[in-house]
Design an enzyme around this catalytic site. Structure first.
Site, PDB file in Angstrom:
ATOM      1  N   ASP A  59       1.430  15.118 -19.469  1.00  0.00           N
ATOM      2  CA  ASP A  59       0.396  15.165 -18.438  1.00  0.00           C
ATOM      3  C   ASP A  59      -0.777  14.352 -18.976  1.00  0.00           C
ATOM      4  O   ASP A  59      -1.361  14.694 -20.011  1.00  0.00           O
ATOM      5  CB  ASP A  59      -0.018  16.622 -18.164  1.00  0.00           C
ATOM      6  CG  ASP A  59      -1.029  16.712 -17.005  1.00  0.00           C
ATOM      7  OD1 ASP A  59      -1.745  15.710 -16.765  1.00  0.00           O
ATOM      8  OD2 ASP A  59      -1.087  17.770 -16.359  1.00  0.00           O
TER       9      ASP A  59
ATOM     10  N   LYS B 253      -3.336  -1.853  -9.370  1.00  0.00           N
ATOM     11  CA  LYS B 253      -4.442  -1.664  -8.435  1.00  0.00           C
ATOM     12  C   LYS B 253      -4.298  -0.283  -7.791  1.00  0.00           C
ATOM     13  O   LYS B 253      -3.194   0.268  -7.810  1.00  0.00           O
ATOM     14  CB  LYS B 253      -4.452  -2.774  -7.393  1.00  0.00           C
ATOM     15  CG  LYS B 253      -3.350  -2.636  -6.329  1.00  0.00           C
ATOM     16  CD  LYS B 253      -3.715  -3.284  -5.035  1.00  0.00           C
ATOM     17  CE  LYS B 253      -2.936  -2.704  -3.899  1.00  0.00           C
ATOM     18  NZ  LYS B 253      -3.157  -3.062  -2.591  1.00  0.00           N
TER      19      LYS B 253
ATOM     20  N   HIS C 210      -0.336  -8.100  -7.542  1.00  0.00           N
ATOM     21  CA  HIS C 210       1.042  -8.617  -7.555  1.00  0.00           C
ATOM     22  C   HIS C 210       1.195  -9.891  -6.724  1.00  0.00           C
ATOM     23  O   HIS C 210       2.175 -10.606  -6.874  1.00  0.00           O
ATOM     24  CB  HIS C 210       2.044  -7.527  -7.132  1.00  0.00           C
ATOM     25  CG  HIS C 210       2.066  -7.252  -5.667  1.00  0.00           C
ATOM     26  ND1 HIS C 210       1.259  -6.324  -5.068  1.00  0.00           N
ATOM     27  CD2 HIS C 210       2.809  -7.795  -4.678  1.00  0.00           C
ATOM     28  CE1 HIS C 210       1.495  -6.303  -3.776  1.00  0.00           C
ATOM     29  NE2 HIS C 210       2.426  -7.184  -3.497  1.00  0.00           N
TER      30      HIS C 210
ATOM     31  N   LYS D 101       3.672 -13.902  -7.085  1.00  0.00           N
ATOM     32  CA  LYS D 101       4.546 -14.515  -6.076  1.00  0.00           C
ATOM     33  C   LYS D 101       4.642 -16.016  -6.311  1.00  0.00           C
ATOM     34  O   LYS D 101       3.626 -16.683  -6.520  1.00  0.00           O
ATOM     35  CB  LYS D 101       4.002 -14.256  -4.659  1.00  0.00           C
ATOM     36  CG  LYS D 101       4.155 -12.822  -4.211  1.00  0.00           C
ATOM     37  CD  LYS D 101       3.583 -12.656  -2.812  1.00  0.00           C
ATOM     38  CE  LYS D 101       3.569 -11.203  -2.387  1.00  0.00           C
ATOM     39  NZ  LYS D 101       4.881 -10.693  -1.998  1.00  0.00           N
TER      40      LYS D 101
ATOM     41  N   GLU E 283       1.151  -6.819   8.667  1.00  0.00           N
ATOM     42  CA  GLU E 283       2.241  -5.880   8.382  1.00  0.00           C
ATOM     43  C   GLU E 283       2.686  -5.239   9.686  1.00  0.00           C
ATOM     44  O   GLU E 283       1.859  -5.027  10.582  1.00  0.00           O
ATOM     45  CB  GLU E 283       1.750  -4.753   7.469  1.00  0.00           C
ATOM     46  CG  GLU E 283       1.280  -5.194   6.100  1.00  0.00           C
ATOM     47  CD  GLU E 283       0.853  -3.984   5.271  1.00  0.00           C
ATOM     48  OE1 GLU E 283       1.576  -3.641   4.333  1.00  0.00           O
ATOM     49  OE2 GLU E 283      -0.183  -3.376   5.591  1.00  0.00           O
TER      50      GLU E 283
ATOM     51  N   ASP F 211      -7.863  -2.200   0.864  1.00  0.00           N
ATOM     52  CA  ASP F 211      -6.458  -2.230   0.475  1.00  0.00           C
ATOM     53  C   ASP F 211      -5.931  -3.667   0.367  1.00  0.00           C
ATOM     54  O   ASP F 211      -5.073  -3.948  -0.466  1.00  0.00           O
ATOM     55  CB  ASP F 211      -5.624  -1.452   1.513  1.00  0.00           C
ATOM     56  CG  ASP F 211      -4.172  -1.268   1.075  1.00  0.00           C
ATOM     57  OD1 ASP F 211      -3.948  -1.047  -0.125  1.00  0.00           O
ATOM     58  OD2 ASP F 211      -3.270  -1.356   1.927  1.00  0.00           O
TER      59      ASP F 211
ATOM     60  N   HIS G 106      -5.754  -9.009  -2.646  1.00  0.00           N
ATOM     61  CA  HIS G 106      -4.800 -10.073  -2.318  1.00  0.00           C
ATOM     62  C   HIS G 106      -5.443 -11.219  -1.534  1.00  0.00           C
ATOM     63  O   HIS G 106      -5.249 -12.382  -1.846  1.00  0.00           O
ATOM     64  CB  HIS G 106      -3.632  -9.524  -1.491  1.00  0.00           C
ATOM     65  CG  HIS G 106      -2.992  -8.314  -2.079  1.00  0.00           C
ATOM     66  ND1 HIS G 106      -2.796  -8.163  -3.423  1.00  0.00           N
ATOM     67  CD2 HIS G 106      -2.505  -7.195  -1.502  1.00  0.00           C
ATOM     68  CE1 HIS G 106      -2.194  -6.997  -3.653  1.00  0.00           C
ATOM     69  NE2 HIS G 106      -2.019  -6.392  -2.499  1.00  0.00           N
TER      70      HIS G 106
ATOM     71  N   LYS H  71      -2.260  -3.402   9.987  1.00  0.00           N
ATOM     72  CA  LYS H  71      -0.991  -2.688  10.084  1.00  0.00           C
ATOM     73  C   LYS H  71      -0.576  -2.632  11.544  1.00  0.00           C
ATOM     74  O   LYS H  71      -1.416  -2.715  12.434  1.00  0.00           O
ATOM     75  CB  LYS H  71      -1.152  -1.258   9.549  1.00  0.00           C
ATOM     76  CG  LYS H  71      -1.337  -1.223   8.039  1.00  0.00           C
ATOM     77  CD  LYS H  71      -1.245   0.200   7.522  1.00  0.00           C
ATOM     78  CE  LYS H  71      -1.241   0.216   6.014  1.00  0.00           C
ATOM     79  NZ  LYS H  71      -0.065  -0.429   5.417  1.00  0.00           N
TER      80      LYS H  71
HETATM   81  P1  NAP Z   1       3.611   7.622  -7.053  1.00  0.00           P
HETATM   82  O1  NAP Z   1       4.944   7.427  -6.428  1.00  0.00           O
HETATM   83  O2  NAP Z   1       2.727   8.709  -6.549  1.00  0.00           O
HETATM   84  O3  NAP Z   1       3.885   7.856  -8.640  1.00  0.00           O
HETATM   85  C1  NAP Z   1       2.891   8.307  -9.489  1.00  0.00           C
HETATM   86  C2  NAP Z   1       3.470   8.428 -10.876  1.00  0.00           C
HETATM   87  O4  NAP Z   1       2.467   8.982 -11.734  1.00  0.00           O
HETATM   88  C3  NAP Z   1       4.668   9.351 -10.958  1.00  0.00           C
HETATM   89  O5  NAP Z   1       5.536   8.898 -11.946  1.00  0.00           O
HETATM   90  C4  NAP Z   1       4.025  10.672 -11.362  1.00  0.00           C
HETATM   91  O6  NAP Z   1       5.004  11.480 -11.947  1.00  0.00           O
HETATM   92  C5  NAP Z   1       2.977  10.170 -12.340  1.00  0.00           C
HETATM   93  N1  NAP Z   1       1.886  11.117 -12.522  1.00  0.00           N
HETATM   94  C6  NAP Z   1       1.153  11.743 -11.558  1.00  0.00           C
HETATM   95  N2  NAP Z   1       0.246  12.563 -12.122  1.00  0.00           N
HETATM   96  C7  NAP Z   1       0.387  12.448 -13.458  1.00  0.00           C
HETATM   97  C8  NAP Z   1      -0.261  13.037 -14.569  1.00  0.00           C
HETATM   98  N3  NAP Z   1      -1.250  13.933 -14.421  1.00  0.00           N
HETATM   99  N4  NAP Z   1       0.134  12.678 -15.800  1.00  0.00           N
HETATM  100  C9  NAP Z   1       1.135  11.782 -15.984  1.00  0.00           C
HETATM  101  N5  NAP Z   1       1.792  11.192 -14.981  1.00  0.00           N
HETATM  102  C10 NAP Z   1       1.422  11.520 -13.719  1.00  0.00           C
HETATM  103  O7  NAP Z   1       2.748   6.313  -7.054  1.00  0.00           O
HETATM  104  P2  NAP Z   1       3.291   4.803  -6.980  1.00  0.00           P
HETATM  105  O8  NAP Z   1       3.508   4.439  -5.568  1.00  0.00           O
HETATM  106  O9  NAP Z   1       4.409   4.619  -7.942  1.00  0.00           O
HETATM  107  O10 NAP Z   1       1.990   4.001  -7.435  1.00  0.00           O
HETATM  108  C11 NAP Z   1       1.527   3.985  -8.764  1.00  0.00           C
HETATM  109  C12 NAP Z   1       0.237   3.166  -8.789  1.00  0.00           C
HETATM  110  O11 NAP Z   1       0.511   1.853  -8.355  1.00  0.00           O
HETATM  111  C13 NAP Z   1      -0.840   3.713  -7.829  1.00  0.00           C
HETATM  112  O12 NAP Z   1      -2.108   3.483  -8.358  1.00  0.00           O
HETATM  113  C14 NAP Z   1      -0.660   2.855  -6.585  1.00  0.00           C
HETATM  114  O13 NAP Z   1      -1.842   2.741  -5.843  1.00  0.00           O
HETATM  115  C15 NAP Z   1      -0.279   1.532  -7.218  1.00  0.00           C
HETATM  116  N6  NAP Z   1       0.502   0.676  -6.341  1.00  0.00           N
HETATM  117  C16 NAP Z   1       1.664   1.124  -5.777  1.00  0.00           C
HETATM  118  C17 NAP Z   1       2.399   0.293  -4.960  1.00  0.00           C
HETATM  119  C18 NAP Z   1       3.702   0.727  -4.350  1.00  0.00           C
HETATM  120  O14 NAP Z   1       4.318  -0.087  -3.667  1.00  0.00           O
HETATM  121  N7  NAP Z   1       4.155   1.951  -4.574  1.00  0.00           N
HETATM  122  C19 NAP Z   1       1.949  -1.007  -4.710  1.00  0.00           C
HETATM  123  C20 NAP Z   1       0.769  -1.440  -5.310  1.00  0.00           C
HETATM  124  C21 NAP Z   1       0.057  -0.582  -6.122  1.00  0.00           C
HETATM  125  P3  NAP Z   1       4.836  13.100 -12.090  1.00  0.00           P
HETATM  126  O15 NAP Z   1       4.408  13.607 -10.752  1.00  0.00           O
HETATM  127  O16 NAP Z   1       6.177  13.552 -12.534  1.00  0.00           O
HETATM  128  O17 NAP Z   1       3.813  13.288 -13.133  1.00  0.00           O
END
Ligand code: NAP
Length: 479
Positions: A87, A142, A172, A176, A210, A229, A234, A328
């Site tokens: 954690d 981000k 990201h 590209k 989008e 966002d 971007h 969106k």
């Molecule tokens: P997500 O699906 O909510 O995943 C969050 C991750 O963090 C999980 O592995 C979660 O696992 C872990 N986590 C949460 N609380 C935690 C804690 N207290 N200690 C340690 N680990 C913890 O989020 P995501 O979509 O993968 O996005 C991750 C980041 O990238 C975010 O900042 C998001 O804004 C950014 N982002 C995402 C995307 C996308 O397409 N998904 C695109 C651009 C940017 P546990 O719950 O098991 O701890």
């Protein structure tokens, strides 16, 4: 410091981004022999997994998100993976993580794919457990804050443990291929640069559209909106690459120096130079979709669409508007830059009643990567009723032009650069802060003038006021 990491520590290793992008990218890099053969990947998150169960988790993600023909050497890749539950808010948990990481021989690259609220405690834990030493670099996903102040807080916290040359801020879009190709287009060809200025360009349009709605990002998106966002990161990166002066070299300092100069030239946006919108129920590709407030389950003042008329106040771009729009639930998924040139100064065809249209260069970024230059041509014929002219497209589809090289997703490039330590495609602190400075001023102006998003029907190109924003200058959005 130059080193290729032999350990990658991935925070958020069970998250959506890790499953869809990071694990498939790393697997593809491994299959192509691009990452060091001895690279260990240590994943961490709160979920209680061990090496074995994390490898099963990763296998399922790869099978779901990776094309079958890119899954070569998957078994070998899975053997690189290790896992330590943690954690990030519990500093004490970091000792076990440090033990799992061990002492990498060459260096450690860390990737924080977690919510930014965890960055500060994570960095404190890294420092406390000795995981922030000299041969460690850190990548940050981000969003880097929600405004200039919070972005500074994050940057300060990271800077207390890592110097700027070991901080890799991810946008990201910079991974590209077509975005990087903007530099090749502008600076590896002689024909565009002499025309790339206010004397020859009438205006620029940048669209990031989008078709999707909230997509499960409810909590995050409603607190952010389209401006923060999409535009803050971007779209401002695209604008910087279009508007920057030629850097002296292709290296991280030269390129980022030029980009930040553009950001600092952005004029404060006047209240009548932005339009915001929020989608209502409508249809996308013939399928009915609910409105934003229905998806959210409550009323909201968050914009899901924004259009901006921006100005880069410098010698090169004086008087050239940059029209930006993103939203969106728009009719198609498209990211493109449109360079609209000026008309020829004198048309020799005017006496023949033939109209010349200005040339236009469309740079398609997604879904298709292509370049289209519209040129005027004479319509074939004997011209008994006068000469007729028509724009014809000169099309370059990147997929056809470069059928050989493997098409890579943006994160492959960015993860490789993080492992090898090349910062060119990452965002420097002064860039991110110049972006927020401009965005904060727009938000302050919205608040001051009580601007509320105008409703638009899902499947349309946003509120009619966005069309008027361009049309009152005699400009039509490219569709
Ligand atoms: P997500 O699906 O909510 O995943 C969050 C991750 O963090 C999980 O592995 C979660 O696992 C872990 N986590 C949460 N609380 C935690 C804690 N207290 N200690 C340690 N680990 C913890 O989020 P995501 O979509 O993968 O996005 C991750 C980041 O990238 C975010 O900042 C998001 O804004 C950014 N982002 C995402 C995307 C996308 O397409 N998904 C695109 C651009 C940017 P546990 O719950 O098991 O701890």
């Amino acid at each position: 410091m130059s080193f290729t990491a032999d350990c990658l520590l991935l925070f958020g290793a069970t998250g959506d981004l890790a499953q869809r992008m990071l694990l498939p990218s790393l697997c593809a890099l491994g299959a192509d022999g691009l990452i060091p053969p001895d690279l260990r990947i240590v994943g961490t998150a709160r979920q209680d997994l061990d090496d074995h169960s994390y490898r099963n988790f990763a296998r399922a993600a790869l099978e779901k998100y990776m094309p079958a023909d890119r899954r070569g050497a998957m078994a070998e890749f899975l053997n690189r993976l290790h896992y330590q539950p943690l954690d990030a808010n519990e500093t004490a948990h970091f000792a076990l993580l440090a033990a799992k990481v061990g002492t990498p021989q060459h260096g450690l690259s860390i990737f924080l794919s977690t919510a930014p609220s965890l960055f500060e405690p994570t960095i404190a834990g890294l420092v406390a457990s000795g995981l922030a030493g000299e041969k460690v670099r850190i990548g940050l996903e981000k969003p880097l804050g929600t405004d200039l102040e919070t972005s500074r807080q994050i940057n300060d916290a990271v800077a207390r443990a890592f110097p700027e040359d070991r901080i890799f801020r991810i946008d990201h879009y910079l991974g590209k291929e077509t975005v990087q190709n903007l530099l090749a287009l502008r600076f590896a060809n002689i024909m565009f640069e002499p025309l790339w200025n206010a004397a020859h360009i009438d205006h620029v349009q940048i669209t990031v559209a989008e078709t999707v709605g909230l997509e499960g990002r409810v909590g995050f998106y409603d607190g952010a909106g389209a401006l923060r966002d999409m535009v803050q990161n971007h779209m401002l990166q695209l604008l910087s690459l279009v508007a920057m002066e030629p850097p002296a070299h292709y290296d991280s300092t030269s390129i980022r120096d030029e980009k930040v100069k553009v950001l600092r030239c952005l004029r404060l946006v006047a209240p009548d130079e932005t339009v915001t919108g929020q989608y209502r129920a409508g249809a996308i590709a013939g399928q009915p979709v609910p409105g934003y407030d229905d998806e959210l389950g409550k009323d909201s003042g968050t914009e899901t669409f924004v259009a901006i008329k921006a100005h880069v106040d410098n010698w090169r771009w004086k008087g050239v508007p940059f029209y930006l729009r993103t939203g969106k639930r728009l009719p198609e998924r498209v990211t493109e830059i449109v360079i609209n040139f000026r008309r020829v100064p004198h048309s020799i065809f005017a006496s023949k009643a033939a109209r010349t249209e200005p040339n236009r260069l469309v740079i398609g970024i997604q879904p298709e990567e292509n370049l289209t230059l519209s040129l005027m041509a004479k319509v074939p014929g004997l011209d008994r009723d006068g000469i007729r002219l028509r724009p014809v497209p000169l099309d370059i589809a990147m997929d056809d032009a470069f059928a050989g090289p493997t098409k890579r997703i943006a994160y492959e490039r960015l993860l490789l650069d993080l492992i090898e330590g090349d910062q060119t495609l990452f965002v420097r602190r002064d860039e991110v802060e110049a972006q927020w400075d401009w965005i904060d001023a727009i938000r302050a102006s919205w608040a001051e003038h009580g601007l509320r998003p105008k409703p638009y029907t899902a499947g349309s190109w946003g509120p009619s006021a966005a069309i008027a924003l361009a049309e009152r200058d005699g400009v039509t959005w490219h569709e």
